[in-house]
Write a protein that holds these residues in place. Structure first.
Motif: not given
Length: 414
Positions: A104-115, A262-269
């Motif tokens: 879940g921490h990773c999802a939080l970072e994915a949200a914040l890193f991308n927004i 890069f790992y959590l870049d939502m365009k790639w995901l």
């Protein structure tokens, strides 16, 4: 092994002898660890903390299936099944819906890193540890973070948020629906509409609440929603669920800067998860076996039905609350309407050290309960009833353990 190679070199000639020399050009300085030469031993334990929870039998079976390639068509079908399952439990039709290879921490970072981008104003509800973590990550990104700090057990009203939105004009508001560190349930009706009135996106953490209490992503105007696999879903930790509204997707796709990860870049995901309508391209190796388990967890919820799962948690937790109060314990969240139906916080009773109670219940009964976390540390005991663990039988077991712990662990006897 080296003796075997030497014997082989005598019979198979210089080629094998050359292999042996290549493999053994240095003396090994580290011996095989003795611990790894012993069989793996795992206790049979009832996990009634805030997570992870015990795995459902069907999820255990899924985790024992053979590996396939992460780019195989069969794996893509499993990923598509997972996307549909997330859309169901989130109650959303968002195309940009997927699972993250991380907790879940990773999802939080994915949200914040991308927004968020550097300089973006970010409003954070900090009424527990998850708001603290969101604010910390926002600062690392370079956002202008505006924390709204409240004591554990409190929630945010629409009026309070409107005042903060008008003052700070944020691009993003973070709220935790189920603040597991204090057991408080944040209302969400009207909050998305309020945010949009101020051109602000709404990000909600539902890690501890998903499938245990109602949430309607589209109808409640939530722009980014994430959760974890290891709570009510009864799946192994290490995968998480996330979805973005069209408004949030537009913020991502019109960024001026690249996301910091890069790992959590939502365009790639979005591509590897088949969310962009383009041929899938390798981005990272997804946790194949963990995704088997997540798929089966979502299937179990689909078979049970969301409303039945919500009812199960509401009814069993009400039973727990009554039994706890029967022991003379006080629930930390005073308003019954604001109590989280998955994780219950109990005020640590006077004359006790919370560690003594937690350790006694674990050592004597093989049941996990926990103390507080972050701002609630030392103030509460936490009992989780998550997914298949949410049964009256488990309530009776933990109440028996607590009754004995309270009799044996009082420091007033010292």
């Amino acid at each position: 092994m080296f003796r075997a190679l030497a014997r082989a070199s005598a019979t198979r000639g210089p080629q094998v002898a050359g292999w042996a020399r290549t493999m053994a050009t240095r003396q090994l300085l580290v011996a095989p660890p003795e611990a790894l030469l012993r069989p793996l031993s795992i206790p049979n334990r009832l996990l009634l903390g805030p997570g992870p929870s015990n795995l459902a039998p069907r999820v255990l079976v899924a985790g024992g299936k053979q590996m396939i390639g992460h780019m195989h068509k069969e794996m893509f079908q499993i990923m598509d099944d997972i996307k549909q399952g997330i859309q169901y439990v989130f109650q959303t039709k968002n195309p940009l819906t997927l699972a993250i290879s991380g907790s879940g921490h990773c999802a939080l970072e994915a949200a914040l890193f991308n927004i968020l981008e550097p300089g973006d104003p970010f409003l954070v509800g900090v009424n527990g540890i998850w708001g603290q973590r969101a604010a910390d990550i926002g600062e690392r990104i370079g956002a202008r973070v505006h924390p709204m700090i409240k004591d554990p057990g409190n929630h945010y009203t629409l009026q309070e948020l409107e005042e903060a939105l008008a003052q700070h004009k944020p691009v993003l508001l973070f709220l935790t629906q189920g603040e597991s560190s204090s057991g408080v349930l944040q209302p969400l009706d009207g909050y998305g509409e309020l945010c949009h009135r101020y051109d602000c996106l709404l990000l909600v953490d539902s890690v501890a609440s998903l499938c245990g209490t109602p949430i309607y992503m589209d109808q409640q105007g939530i722009d980014v929603l994430y959760s974890g696999s290891q709570k009510v879903l009864n799946s192994p930790p290490g995968t998480s669920l996330i979805s973005f509204s069209d408004k949030a997707k537009n913020k991502i796709y019109t960024r001026k800067t690249k996301p910091v990860s890069f790992y959590l870049d939502m365009k790639w995901l979005a591509n590897i998860w088949g969310c962009d309508g383009k041929p899938r391209i390798y981005h990272h190796t997804t946790p194949v076996v963990s995704l088997y388990s997540l798929r089966e967890s979502l299937a179990l919820i689909a078979e049970q039905g969301l409303e039945n799962s919500w009812r199960q948690h509401r009814e069993v937790t009400a039973y727990l609350h009554g039994r706890l109060q029967g022991l003379g314990l006080q629930l930390f969240v005073k308003d019954p309407a604001l109590r989280l139906p998955t994780v219950t916080a109990v005020a640590v009773p006077a004359g006790y050290d919370w560690r003594d109670i937690v350790n006694y219940v674990m050592d004597r009964f093989d049941i996990e309960i926990t103390g507080g976390l972050g701002p609630s540390m030392g103030k509460v005991l936490r009992i989780g009833l998550l997914g298949c663990n949410a049964t009256r039988e488990n309530v009776d077991r933990v109440i028996q353990a607590l009754r004995e712990a309270l009799q044996r662990c009082s420091r007033n006897k010292l």
